[in-house]
Design a protein around this motif. Structure first.
Motif, PDB file in Angstrom:
ATOM      1  N   GLN A   1       3.061   6.105  -2.718  1.00 25.66           N
ATOM      2  CA  GLN A   1       4.182   6.710  -3.342  1.00 25.66           C
ATOM      3  C   GLN A   1       4.362   7.031  -4.564  1.00 25.66           C
ATOM      4  O   GLN A   1       4.486   7.833  -5.053  1.00 25.66           O
ATOM      5  N   ARG A   2       3.952   5.936  -5.393  1.00 21.58           N
ATOM      6  CA  ARG A   2       3.903   6.122  -6.942  1.00 21.58           C
ATOM      7  C   ARG A   2       2.650   7.219  -7.433  1.00 21.58           C
ATOM      8  O   ARG A   2       3.181   7.916  -8.141  1.00 21.58           O
TER       9      ARG A   2
ATOM     10  N   VAL B   1       1.681  12.837  -9.150  1.00 17.02           N
ATOM     11  CA  VAL B   1       1.165  14.160  -8.939  1.00 17.02           C
ATOM     12  C   VAL B   1       1.882  15.221  -8.687  1.00 17.02           C
ATOM     13  O   VAL B   1       1.990  16.208  -9.309  1.00 17.02           O
ATOM     14  N   GLN B   2       3.223  15.124  -8.029  1.00 18.73           N
ATOM     15  CA  GLN B   2       4.273  16.029  -7.931  1.00 18.73           C
ATOM     16  C   GLN B   2       4.957  16.388  -9.339  1.00 18.73           C
ATOM     17  O   GLN B   2       5.074  17.503  -9.622  1.00 18.73           O
ATOM     18  N   GLU B   3       5.139  15.323 -10.369  1.00 15.31           N
ATOM     19  CA  GLU B   3       5.445  15.493 -11.740  1.00 15.31           C
ATOM     20  C   GLU B   3       4.462  16.421 -12.463  1.00 15.31           C
ATOM     21  O   GLU B   3       4.764  17.311 -13.177  1.00 15.31           O
ATOM     22  N   GLU B   4       3.188  15.894 -12.076  1.00 12.24           N
ATOM     23  CA  GLU B   4       2.101  16.825 -12.969  1.00 12.24           C
ATOM     24  C   GLU B   4       2.027  18.307 -12.487  1.00 12.24           C
ATOM     25  O   GLU B   4       1.958  19.002 -13.443  1.00 12.24           O
ATOM     26  N   VAL B   5       2.369  18.549 -11.141  1.00 15.11           N
ATOM     27  CA  VAL B   5       2.322  19.674 -10.676  1.00 15.11           C
ATOM     28  C   VAL B   5       3.483  20.712 -11.742  1.00 15.11           C
ATOM     29  O   VAL B   5       3.520  21.848 -11.795  1.00 15.11           O
ATOM     30  N   ARG B   6       4.585  20.012 -11.365  1.00 15.49           N
ATOM     31  CA  ARG B   6       5.872  20.692 -12.117  1.00 15.49           C
ATOM     32  C   ARG B   6       5.517  21.035 -13.471  1.00 15.49           C
ATOM     33  O   ARG B   6       5.863  22.092 -14.213  1.00 15.49           O
ATOM     34  N   VAL B   7       4.809  20.032 -14.301  1.00 15.59           N
ATOM     35  CA  VAL B   7       4.499  20.307 -15.824  1.00 15.59           C
ATOM     36  C   VAL B   7       3.543  21.556 -15.807  1.00 15.59           C
ATOM     37  O   VAL B   7       3.754  22.222 -16.606  1.00 15.59           O
TER      38      VAL B   7
ATOM     39  N   LYS C   1       7.270  18.742   2.359  1.00  9.29           N
ATOM     40  CA  LYS C   1       7.290  17.738   1.514  1.00  9.29           C
ATOM     41  C   LYS C   1       6.518  17.998   0.551  1.00  9.29           C
ATOM     42  O   LYS C   1       6.817  17.537  -1.008  1.00  9.29           O
ATOM     43  N   TYR C   2       5.173  18.413   0.755  1.00 10.52           N
ATOM     44  CA  TYR C   2       4.225  18.250  -0.387  1.00 10.52           C
ATOM     45  C   TYR C   2       3.675  19.365  -1.032  1.00 10.52           C
ATOM     46  O   TYR C   2       3.219  19.433  -2.171  1.00 10.52           O
TER      47      TYR C   2
ATOM     48  N   ILE D   1       0.883  -1.031   0.066  1.00 10.40           N
ATOM     49  CA  ILE D   1       0.073  -0.004   0.074  1.00 10.40           C
ATOM     50  C   ILE D   1       1.052   1.217   0.100  1.00 10.40           C
ATOM     51  O   ILE D   1       0.680   2.219  -0.821  1.00 10.40           O
ATOM     52  N   ASN D   2       1.974   1.037   0.824  1.00  8.90           N
ATOM     53  CA  ASN D   2       2.860   2.385   0.837  1.00  8.90           C
ATOM     54  C   ASN D   2       3.551   2.737  -0.457  1.00  8.90           C
ATOM     55  O   ASN D   2       3.435   3.766  -0.806  1.00  8.90           O
TER      56      ASN D   2
END
Length: 105
Positions: A22-23, A28-34, A72-73, A17-18
């Motif tokens: 994390q994936r 989502v973090q990469e989506e925000v960067r884009v 972190k987020y 689950i962890n």
């Protein structure tokens, strides 16, 4: 014997689950960067203007995170900005100056 086996199975499930969470977070973090790159390309500015409703939603969601999680987020706004928005929401809740203004009319 049974307790050790059960603990191992629970640890394996929790680990799976962890890893899955994390994936999702990495995506989502990469989506925000884009999205930040797109905003910079279209507006010419790295700053994003948020509406009052968007600031409120981000502030309420950010307040639920621990300080470590906020560091972190939080990618669109800084943790300090989130907390400032949350404080202003609280201040507005107890501000009676708007009520006095309307009563004097």
């Amino acid at each position: 014997m049974i307790a050790t086996t059960l603990q191992f199975i629970i640890a394996m499930i929790a680990s799976a689950i962890n890893e899955r969470m994390q994936r999702k977070l990495d995506y989502v973090q990469e989506e925000v960067r884009v999205l930040k790159e797109v905003v910079l390309a279209t507006t010419g500015s790295a700053r994003i203007s948020f509406t009052a409703g968007q600031r409120r939603r981000l502030a309420l969601a950010g307040k639920e995170l621990s300080p470590q999680e906020r560091r972190k987020y939080c990618q669109l706004v800084t943790p300090a900005t989130l907390l400032a928005w949350f404080r202003s929401l609280g201040a507005r809740k107890y501000d009676s100056s708007a009520g006095r203004c309307c009563l004097s009319r």
